[in-house]
Design an enzyme around this catalytic site. Structure first.
Site, PDB file in Angstrom:
ATOM      1  N   ASP A  13       0.859  -1.183   0.000  1.00 32.19           N
ATOM      2  CA  ASP A  13       0.000   0.000   0.000  1.00 32.19           C
ATOM      3  C   ASP A  13       0.893   1.230   0.000  1.00 32.19           C
ATOM      4  O   ASP A  13       2.099   1.148   0.264  1.00 32.19           O
ATOM      5  CB  ASP A  13      -0.898  -0.002   1.233  1.00 32.19           C
ATOM      6  CG  ASP A  13      -1.798   1.228   1.314  1.00 32.19           C
ATOM      7  OD1 ASP A  13      -2.556   1.466   0.338  1.00 32.19           O
ATOM      8  OD2 ASP A  13      -1.744   1.955   2.313  1.00 32.19           O
ATOM      9  N   SER A  14       0.298   2.380  -0.252  1.00 31.02           N
ATOM     10  CA  SER A  14       1.044   3.630  -0.224  1.00 31.02           C
ATOM     11  C   SER A  14       1.479   3.997   1.187  1.00 31.02           C
ATOM     12  O   SER A  14       2.336   4.858   1.367  1.00 31.02           O
ATOM     13  CB  SER A  14       0.197   4.761  -0.812  1.00 31.02           C
ATOM     14  OG  SER A  14      -1.001   4.915  -0.072  1.00 31.02           O
ATOM     15  N   TYR A  45      -0.461   8.383  -2.630  1.00 35.35           N
ATOM     16  CA  TYR A  45      -0.449   8.046  -4.045  1.00 35.35           C
ATOM     17  C   TYR A  45      -1.587   8.746  -4.802  1.00 35.35           C
ATOM     18  O   TYR A  45      -1.522   8.912  -6.013  1.00 35.35           O
ATOM     19  CB  TYR A  45      -0.631   6.532  -4.231  1.00 35.35           C
ATOM     20  CG  TYR A  45       0.616   5.703  -4.035  1.00 35.35           C
ATOM     21  CD1 TYR A  45       1.787   6.237  -3.484  1.00 35.35           C
ATOM     22  CD2 TYR A  45       0.618   4.365  -4.404  1.00 35.35           C
ATOM     23  CE1 TYR A  45       2.909   5.456  -3.308  1.00 35.35           C
ATOM     24  CE2 TYR A  45       1.740   3.576  -4.236  1.00 35.35           C
ATOM     25  CZ  TYR A  45       2.886   4.118  -3.688  1.00 35.35           C
ATOM     26  OH  TYR A  45       4.000   3.334  -3.521  1.00 35.35           O
ATOM     27  N   GLY A  46      -2.635   9.110  -4.084  1.00 37.52           N
ATOM     28  CA  GLY A  46      -3.858   9.575  -4.742  1.00 37.52           C
ATOM     29  C   GLY A  46      -3.704  10.785  -5.626  1.00 37.52           C
ATOM     30  O   GLY A  46      -4.480  10.968  -6.575  1.00 37.52           O
ATOM     31  N   CYS A  76      -4.207  -0.947  -2.231  1.00 37.43           N
ATOM     32  CA  CYS A  76      -4.292   0.496  -2.453  1.00 37.43           C
ATOM     33  C   CYS A  76      -5.199   0.700  -3.657  1.00 37.43           C
ATOM     34  O   CYS A  76      -4.948   0.127  -4.724  1.00 37.43           O
ATOM     35  CB  CYS A  76      -2.906   1.071  -2.722  1.00 37.43           C
ATOM     36  SG  CYS A  76      -2.879   2.780  -3.300  1.00 37.43           S
ATOM     37  N   ASN A  77      -6.255   1.469  -3.489  1.00 38.24           N
ATOM     38  CA  ASN A  77      -7.192   1.677  -4.589  1.00 38.24           C
ATOM     39  C   ASN A  77      -6.533   2.363  -5.774  1.00 38.24           C
ATOM     40  O   ASN A  77      -6.773   2.013  -6.929  1.00 38.24           O
ATOM     41  CB  ASN A  77      -8.388   2.491  -4.099  1.00 38.24           C
ATOM     42  CG  ASN A  77      -9.387   1.670  -3.319  1.00 38.24           C
ATOM     43  OD1 ASN A  77     -10.386   1.197  -3.847  1.00 38.24           O
ATOM     44  ND2 ASN A  77      -9.117   1.471  -2.030  1.00 38.24           N
ATOM     45  N   THR A  78      -5.697   3.356  -5.507  1.00 37.70           N
ATOM     46  CA  THR A  78      -5.057   4.086  -6.597  1.00 37.70           C
ATOM     47  C   THR A  78      -4.121   3.182  -7.384  1.00 37.70           C
ATOM     48  O   THR A  78      -4.133   3.170  -8.624  1.00 37.70           O
ATOM     49  CB  THR A  78      -4.276   5.297  -6.047  1.00 37.70           C
ATOM     50  OG1 THR A  78      -5.148   6.102  -5.258  1.00 37.70           O
ATOM     51  CG2 THR A  78      -3.720   6.139  -7.182  1.00 37.70           C
ATOM     52  N   GLU A 155      -4.893   9.211   9.543  1.00 37.51           N
ATOM     53  CA  GLU A 155      -3.521   9.000   9.983  1.00 37.51           C
ATOM     54  C   GLU A 155      -3.174   9.818  11.223  1.00 37.51           C
ATOM     55  O   GLU A 155      -2.236   9.477  11.951  1.00 37.51           O
ATOM     56  CB  GLU A 155      -2.555   9.286   8.833  1.00 37.51           C
ATOM     57  CG  GLU A 155      -2.755   8.304   7.678  1.00 37.51           C
ATOM     58  CD  GLU A 155      -1.585   8.236   6.729  1.00 37.51           C
ATOM     59  OE1 GLU A 155      -0.634   9.026   6.884  1.00 37.51           O
ATOM     60  OE2 GLU A 155      -1.614   7.379   5.829  1.00 37.51           O
ATOM     61  N   CYS A 187     -11.156   3.750  -0.639  1.00 38.22           N
ATOM     62  CA  CYS A 187      -9.780   3.989  -0.187  1.00 38.22           C
ATOM     63  C   CYS A 187      -9.605   3.149   1.066  1.00 38.22           C
ATOM     64  O   CYS A 187     -10.517   3.090   1.903  1.00 38.22           O
ATOM     65  CB  CYS A 187      -9.544   5.468   0.113  1.00 38.22           C
ATOM     66  SG  CYS A 187      -7.937   5.822   0.892  1.00 38.22           S
ATOM     67  N   THR A 188      -8.458   2.516   1.207  1.00 34.04           N
ATOM     68  CA  THR A 188      -8.296   1.577   2.316  1.00 34.04           C
ATOM     69  C   THR A 188      -8.261   2.257   3.677  1.00 34.04           C
ATOM     70  O   THR A 188      -8.403   1.590   4.706  1.00 34.04           O
ATOM     71  CB  THR A 188      -7.012   0.732   2.133  1.00 34.04           C
ATOM     72  OG1 THR A 188      -5.908   1.592   1.825  1.00 34.04           O
ATOM     73  CG2 THR A 188      -7.205  -0.259   0.998  1.00 34.04           C
ATOM     74  N   HIS A 189      -8.094   3.567   3.713  1.00 34.91           N
ATOM     75  CA  HIS A 189      -8.206   4.292   4.982  1.00 34.91           C
ATOM     76  C   HIS A 189      -9.663   4.420   5.440  1.00 34.91           C
ATOM     77  O   HIS A 189      -9.943   4.496   6.637  1.00 34.91           O
ATOM     78  CB  HIS A 189      -7.642   5.717   4.849  1.00 34.91           C
ATOM     79  CG  HIS A 189      -6.158   5.810   4.820  1.00 34.91           C
ATOM     80  ND1 HIS A 189      -5.410   5.425   3.735  1.00 34.91           N
ATOM     81  CD2 HIS A 189      -5.266   6.262   5.746  1.00 34.91           C
ATOM     82  CE1 HIS A 189      -4.126   5.637   3.980  1.00 34.91           C
ATOM     83  NE2 HIS A 189      -4.013   6.141   5.203  1.00 34.91           N
TER      84      HIS A 189
END
Length: 274
Positions: A13-14, A45-46, A76-78, A155, A187-189
């Site tokens: 992931d980013s 990354y987005g 990571c979606n992006t 974060e 988004c994984t967040h």
């Protein structure tokens, strides 16, 4: 292809958001070993270009291959949106991203054919979610919304802060007006803001967590290939290994707050070497 059933699954992931995917894999496949890489030096990354995301993803996969992984999860979606083909080309291993599983479940869940997708600017601008959802049902209307402030709020650990609730309301007001009945947390967040998003959107809206669906898809993929772990763990080998490109202490603190294990042995990798 590495056919050692007891080899680890590589996840990248980013940064820390992909830990929500790792968490689901740990829950659903507790016998599996994991090597996780978070690109904490180059997050987010987005907002980066397709070319840059592909370059980063190739470097990370080359690193994961040194750990003898048997499969790769793009958590990571992006990166899933931009670099899936590049990753498969480099690693030649079973690979799964977080976008397609979420798109499939959203298409199955909607009743009024109106699906919202929230994510980073890169994920939304890629158009991959609408393209995949339309493969399942071309009649579905997909409304995308970039929510770039969600990642730094997560974060910072402000999951239940009044400021976060105000930001969520501001971003999702348009989704409520569009009367979507299904919302993809693209988004994984974002699953870490699930309770806040639920509060704003209401109980009548289906929230799709691609992290959960990706773990389901990974398990099916490994079972189909007869590659599930037999439960053996070599002596002296950590079941879960964590690597980052910067700030291991910050990563460890976040990981320890959401994972069912500790990430105390997180190592820093110079990812530019790969």
């Amino acid at each position: 292809m590495n056919m050692d059933k007891n080899a680890p699954i590589g996840i990248f992931d980013s940064g820390v958001g992909g830990l929500t995917v790792a968490r689901e894999i740990m829950r659903q496949m507790p016998e599996e070993r994991i090597v996780y890489f978070g690109d904490t030096a180059r997050v987010p990354y987005g907002s980066k270009s397709r070319e840059t995301i592909i370059k980063y993803s190739r470097q990370i996969v080359r690193f994961l291959l040194t750990k003898q992984v048997k499969a790769v999860v793009i958590a990571c979606n992006t990166a899933s949106a931009y670099a899936m083909d590049a990753v498969e080309e480099v690693c030649k291993l079973p690979t799964i991203g977080v976008v397609k599983p979420g798109a499939r479940v959203a298409a199955e869940a909607t009743q009024n054919q109106r699906i919202g997708v929230i994510g980073t600017e890169g994920t939304i601008s890629s158009g991959l979610y609408p393209a995949l959802i339309h493969q399942f049902d071309p009649q579905i209307e997909v409304i995308g919304k970039a929510c770039p402030l969600f990642v730094p709020l997560v974060e910072e650990g402000w999951l239940h802060d009044p400021l976060t609730e105000e930001v969520v309301k501001r971003y999702l007001d348009s989704m409520k007006q569009e009367k979507v009945d299904t919302l993809v947390l693209g988004c994984t967040h974002y699953p870490l803001l699930r309770s806040m998003i639920r509060k704003v959107m209401g109980e009548g809206v289906n929230l799709v967590n691609p992290a959960y669906e990706t773990a389901v898809g990974l398990r099916r993929m490994l079972e189909f290939r007869d590659m599930t772990n037999e439960g053996r763990l070599d002596e002296g080998v950590d079941k879960y290994q964590f690597y980052v490109s910067d700030s291991p202490e910050r990563f460890q603190a976040f990981a320890d707050s959401i994972l069912p294990c500790t990430a105390e042995h997180t190592e820093v990798v110079n990812i530019e070497e790969y």
